[in-house]
Design a protein around this motif. Structure first.
Motif, PDB file in Angstrom:
ATOM      1  N   LEU A  68      12.712   3.800 -18.397  1.00  0.00           N
ATOM      2  CA  LEU A  68      12.475   3.803 -16.954  1.00  0.00           C
ATOM      3  C   LEU A  68      13.044   2.536 -16.342  1.00  0.00           C
ATOM      4  O   LEU A  68      13.202   1.523 -17.018  1.00  0.00           O
ATOM      5  N   PRO A  69      13.321   2.558 -15.050  1.00  0.00           N
ATOM      6  CA  PRO A  69      13.842   1.355 -14.414  1.00  0.00           C
ATOM      7  C   PRO A  69      12.832   0.205 -14.474  1.00  0.00           C
ATOM      8  O   PRO A  69      11.633   0.431 -14.565  1.00  0.00           O
ATOM      9  N   LYS A  70      13.328  -0.998 -14.365  1.00  0.00           N
ATOM     10  CA  LYS A  70      12.481  -2.180 -14.462  1.00  0.00           C
ATOM     11  C   LYS A  70      11.487  -2.197 -13.297  1.00  0.00           C
ATOM     12  O   LYS A  70      11.863  -1.950 -12.144  1.00  0.00           O
ATOM     13  N   GLY A  71      10.199  -2.447 -13.590  1.00  0.00           N
ATOM     14  CA  GLY A  71       9.174  -2.509 -12.555  1.00  0.00           C
ATOM     15  C   GLY A  71       8.576  -1.163 -12.213  1.00  0.00           C
ATOM     16  O   GLY A  71       7.712  -1.068 -11.341  1.00  0.00           O
ATOM     17  N   HIS A  72       8.986  -0.090 -12.882  1.00  0.00           N
ATOM     18  CA  HIS A  72       8.469   1.246 -12.581  1.00  0.00           C
ATOM     19  C   HIS A  72       7.094   1.432 -13.219  1.00  0.00           C
ATOM     20  O   HIS A  72       6.870   1.026 -14.345  1.00  0.00           O
ATOM     21  N   ILE A  73       6.173   2.048 -12.474  1.00  0.00           N
ATOM     22  CA  ILE A  73       4.835   2.327 -12.982  1.00  0.00           C
ATOM     23  C   ILE A  73       4.761   3.810 -13.304  1.00  0.00           C
ATOM     24  O   ILE A  73       5.074   4.652 -12.454  1.00  0.00           O
ATOM     25  N   ILE A  74       4.299   4.142 -14.512  1.00  0.00           N
ATOM     26  CA  ILE A  74       4.253   5.541 -14.943  1.00  0.00           C
ATOM     27  C   ILE A  74       3.248   6.311 -14.089  1.00  0.00           C
ATOM     28  O   ILE A  74       2.119   5.866 -13.877  1.00  0.00           O
ATOM     29  N   GLY A  75       3.646   7.455 -13.591  1.00  0.00           N
ATOM     30  CA  GLY A  75       2.780   8.316 -12.798  1.00  0.00           C
ATOM     31  C   GLY A  75       2.790   7.994 -11.309  1.00  0.00           C
ATOM     32  O   GLY A  75       2.206   8.708 -10.505  1.00  0.00           O
ATOM     33  N   TRP A  76       3.458   6.926 -10.908  1.00  0.00           N
ATOM     34  CA  TRP A  76       3.499   6.564  -9.488  1.00  0.00           C
ATOM     35  C   TRP A  76       4.747   7.149  -8.842  1.00  0.00           C
ATOM     36  O   TRP A  76       5.849   7.069  -9.393  1.00  0.00           O
ATOM     37  N   ALA A  77       4.564   7.754  -7.684  1.00  0.00           N
ATOM     38  CA  ALA A  77       5.700   8.278  -6.927  1.00  0.00           C
ATOM     39  C   ALA A  77       5.688   7.614  -5.556  1.00  0.00           C
ATOM     40  O   ALA A  77       4.630   7.406  -4.970  1.00  0.00           O
ATOM     41  N   PRO A  78       6.844   7.281  -5.008  1.00  0.00           N
ATOM     42  CA  PRO A  78       6.866   6.637  -3.694  1.00  0.00           C
ATOM     43  C   PRO A  78       6.362   7.602  -2.618  1.00  0.00           C
ATOM     44  O   PRO A  78       6.551   8.817  -2.729  1.00  0.00           O
ATOM     45  N   PRO A  79       5.693   7.097  -1.587  1.00  0.00           N
ATOM     46  CA  PRO A  79       5.195   7.980  -0.527  1.00  0.00           C
ATOM     47  C   PRO A  79       6.359   8.603   0.234  1.00  0.00           C
ATOM     48  O   PRO A  79       7.437   8.006   0.326  1.00  0.00           O
ATOM     49  N   PRO A  80       6.150   9.812   0.763  1.00  0.00           N
ATOM     50  CA  PRO A  80       7.242  10.449   1.513  1.00  0.00           C
ATOM     51  C   PRO A  80       7.547   9.661   2.775  1.00  0.00           C
ATOM     52  O   PRO A  80       6.665   9.034   3.366  1.00  0.00           O
ATOM     53  N   GLN A  81       8.796   9.704   3.161  1.00  0.00           N
ATOM     54  CA  GLN A  81       9.221   8.984   4.359  1.00  0.00           C
ATOM     55  C   GLN A  81       8.718   9.720   5.593  1.00  0.00           C
ATOM     56  O   GLN A  81       9.067  10.860   5.837  1.00  0.00           O
ATOM     57  N   ALA A  82       7.882   9.082   6.370  1.00  0.00           N
ATOM     58  CA  ALA A  82       7.359   9.672   7.604  1.00  0.00           C
ATOM     59  C   ALA A  82       8.348   9.406   8.727  1.00  0.00           C
ATOM     60  O   ALA A  82       9.151   8.468   8.667  1.00  0.00           O
ATOM     61  N   ALA A  83       8.274  10.243   9.758  1.00  0.00           N
ATOM     62  CA  ALA A  83       9.142  10.060  10.907  1.00  0.00           C
ATOM     63  C   ALA A  83       8.802   8.730  11.575  1.00  0.00           C
ATOM     64  O   ALA A  83       7.648   8.343  11.674  1.00  0.00           O
ATOM     65  N   VAL A  84       9.819   8.046  12.026  1.00  0.00           N
ATOM     66  CA  VAL A  84       9.617   6.753  12.660  1.00  0.00           C
ATOM     67  C   VAL A  84       8.977   6.986  14.026  1.00  0.00           C
ATOM     68  O   VAL A  84       9.521   7.727  14.855  1.00  0.00           O
ATOM     69  N   PRO A  85       7.805   6.401  14.293  1.00  0.00           N
ATOM     70  CA  PRO A  85       7.173   6.604  15.587  1.00  0.00           C
ATOM     71  C   PRO A  85       7.988   5.916  16.677  1.00  0.00           C
ATOM     72  O   PRO A  85       8.632   4.897  16.427  1.00  0.00           O
ATOM     73  N   PRO A  86       7.987   6.480  17.901  1.00  0.00           N
ATOM     74  CA  PRO A  86       8.739   5.847  18.976  1.00  0.00           C
ATOM     75  C   PRO A  86       8.155   4.468  19.285  1.00  0.00           C
ATOM     76  O   PRO A  86       6.991   4.205  19.036  1.00  0.00           O
ATOM     77  N   ALA A  87       9.011   3.630  19.810  1.00  0.00           N
ATOM     78  CA  ALA A  87       8.577   2.268  20.116  1.00  0.00           C
ATOM     79  C   ALA A  87       7.405   2.302  21.082  1.00  0.00           C
ATOM     80  O   ALA A  87       7.338   3.138  21.983  1.00  0.00           O
ATOM     81  N   SER A  88       6.458   1.421  20.881  1.00  0.00           N
ATOM     82  CA  SER A  88       5.275   1.418  21.740  1.00  0.00           C
ATOM     83  C   SER A  88       5.686   1.060  23.159  1.00  0.00           C
ATOM     84  O   SER A  88       6.564   0.231  23.385  1.00  0.00           O
ATOM     85  N   LYS A  89       5.043   1.712  24.117  1.00  0.00           N
ATOM     86  CA  LYS A  89       5.394   1.498  25.516  1.00  0.00           C
ATOM     87  C   LYS A  89       4.794   0.209  26.054  1.00  0.00           C
ATOM     88  O   LYS A  89       5.110  -0.216  27.146  1.00  0.00           O
ATOM     89  N   ALA A  90       3.920  -0.442  25.278  1.00  0.00           N
ATOM     90  CA  ALA A  90       3.280  -1.673  25.742  1.00  0.00           C
ATOM     91  C   ALA A  90       4.300  -2.801  25.862  1.00  0.00           C
ATOM     92  O   ALA A  90       4.199  -3.625  26.760  1.00  0.00           O
TER      93      ALA A  90
END
Length: 191
Positions: A68-90
């Motif tokens: 496995l690649p260096k630093g990989h943890i067995i059984g761990w999968a990266p979280p799915p990429q969520a849609a980027v929220p629009p910039a806050s209007k504040a």
């Protein structure tokens, strides 16, 4: 046999295959003072120390391939990429907020115009209701002629008499092409 690449791949020591002669060479290069180093030929079978690989047995090579690649943890999968929220209007200025509203309105308008109607009847109803006042709709129904509802059966103007003669000539030619020649048209052709 395929041709060698135009830009040959070089080894860590700088040896490449000459595309014209297919010999192993160190290509010519330019020194910092601007002079040119000559191209050097490499004897067949010679491998410089920089190109010698570290020996790995078959089991070691297989373990390296399956590791496995260096630093990989067995059984761990990266979280799915969520849609980027629009910039806050504040953090937006007044002008930026106004532009955002305009963009949203334009987007809604585009969605409305691209909406497909369910049937042709919906289209007729929308035109009668949305295009103007009830008076103009009544005029169209009553038979009055307006710029929106012109009368095409009006007698031709004096200006258009020449055009109607041209139209008759074109109609005669069309009849000839179609082969539906009547007695009258046959007589005209004979004249």
């Amino acid at each position: 046999m395929s041709k060698p690449p135009i830009v040959p791949e070089t080894t860590p020591s700088g040896i490449a295959v000459d595309p014209r002669t297919l010999e192993r060479v160190i290509p010519e290069s330019r020194r910092p003072d601007g002079s040119v180093r000559k191209q050097l030929k490499i004897r067949p079978g010679f491998t410089p120390q920089e190109d010698v690989r570290r020996f790995r047995g078959t089991r070691q090579a297989q373990m390296d391939a399956n590791s496995l690649p260096k630093g990989h943890i067995i059984g761990w999968a990266p979280p799915p990429q969520a849609a980027v929220p629009p910039a806050s209007k504040a953090g937006l200025t007044k002008a930026q907020k106004k532009n955002e509203k305009r963009k949203e309105k334009r987007k809604e308008k585009r969605e409305e115009t691209t909406k497909v109607k369910d049937s042709w009847e919906d289209d007729d109803e929308g035109e009668a209701e949305g295009t103007g006042s009830a008076a103009s709709a009544e005029k169209a129904k009553s038979g009055e002629h307006t710029p929106e509802n012109p009368n095409w059966a009006v007698a031709p103007d004096a200006k258009n008499e020449g055009k109607s003669a041209e139209a008759e000539g074109l109609a005669d030619k069309l009849e000839k092409l179609e082969g539906n020649v009547t007695l009258d048209s046959w007589m005209k052709m004979k004249r």
